[in-house]
Design an enzyme around this catalytic site. Structure first.
Site, PDB file in Angstrom:
ATOM      1  N   ASP A  47       0.858  -1.193   0.000  1.00  7.84           N
ATOM      2  CA  ASP A  47       0.000   0.000   0.000  1.00  7.84           C
ATOM      3  C   ASP A  47       0.892   1.240   0.000  1.00  7.84           C
ATOM      4  O   ASP A  47       1.208   1.804   1.050  1.00  7.84           O
ATOM      5  CB  ASP A  47      -0.910  -0.024   1.231  1.00  7.84           C
ATOM      6  CG  ASP A  47      -1.903   1.122   1.262  1.00  7.84           C
ATOM      7  OD1 ASP A  47      -1.989   1.875   0.273  1.00  7.84           O
ATOM      8  OD2 ASP A  47      -2.597   1.263   2.291  1.00  7.84           O
ATOM      9  N   SER A 140      -4.904   7.925   6.113  1.00 11.61           N
ATOM     10  CA  SER A 140      -4.101   7.059   5.240  1.00 11.61           C
ATOM     11  C   SER A 140      -3.138   7.880   4.400  1.00 11.61           C
ATOM     12  O   SER A 140      -3.481   8.945   3.900  1.00 11.61           O
ATOM     13  CB  SER A 140      -5.006   6.234   4.327  1.00 11.61           C
ATOM     14  OG  SER A 140      -5.778   5.349   5.096  1.00 11.61           O
TER      15      SER A 140
END
Length: 188
Positions: A47, A140
């Site tokens: 990610d 995030s």
């Protein structure tokens, strides 16, 4: 097209604005795995996305260069996380000021026990087992800084956030430094 704001600690501050000319998602990032039309446990490994700015940032007191890791971070280290995500664990409430909190790096086994989603060696587990200190929805992509080194990037965690025994999950940058350097070299 999108842009980034550099050096912003408060929404009312005047900061550096930069357009993003290109983005580079890690080629192995595949969050949704399907087999025989059945969703398998999500695997958020890899990610990571790099952004190429249309013009260089000006290095100032509020915009600095940070080191990439050269060695594994130590379990038990105190790390700083920051973000503009929700300040309410259950609802979307966003702050006017950048939020920062110190949390501890935990063994990945703590997160493996806490989640049905895959926790891999490409991830770091960090938080406070008693809860209350965590990154949240909207954070995030933010930094996990341990001993002045960018060791991780906020990836995922529990909803609601800040729950006891549900630490946050961060992309483990030491596993990606070669890829980061290669992308930077090929795209000066």
């Amino acid at each position: 097209n999108y842009h980034v704001l550099l050096g912003q600690n408060n929404l009312s501050e005047d900061v550096q604005h930069r357009l993003v000319s290109q983005s580079f998602r890690h080629p192995d990032y595949k969050p949704f795995l399907m087999r025989n039309h059945t969703r398998k446990p999500k695997d958020y490994s890899n990610d990571l996305m790099l952004l190429h700015l249309s013009e260089p940032a000006d290095i100032t007191d509020g915009v600095k260069v940070i080191d990439l890791p050269t060695k594994e971070p130590k379990v038990g280290s105190t790390c700083l996380v920051s973000g503009w995500g929700s300040t309410n664990p259950s609802e979307w409430e966003f702050p006017d000021d950048l939020q920062c909190v110190n949390i501890h790096l935990l063994s990945n086994e703590k997160c493996i026990k806490a989640y049905k989603e895959k926790v891999t060696d490409l991830m770091l587990c960090a938080g406070e087992l008693e809860g209350g200190k965590d990154t949240c929805r909207g954070d995030s992509g933010g930094p996990l800084i341990c001993d002045g080194v960018l060791q991780g990037i906020t990836s995922w965690g529990s909803v609601p956030c800040g729950e006891p025994n549900k630490p946050g999950i961060y992309t483990k940058l030491i596993k990606f430094t070669s890829w980061i350097k290669e992308v930077m070299k090929e795209n000066p």
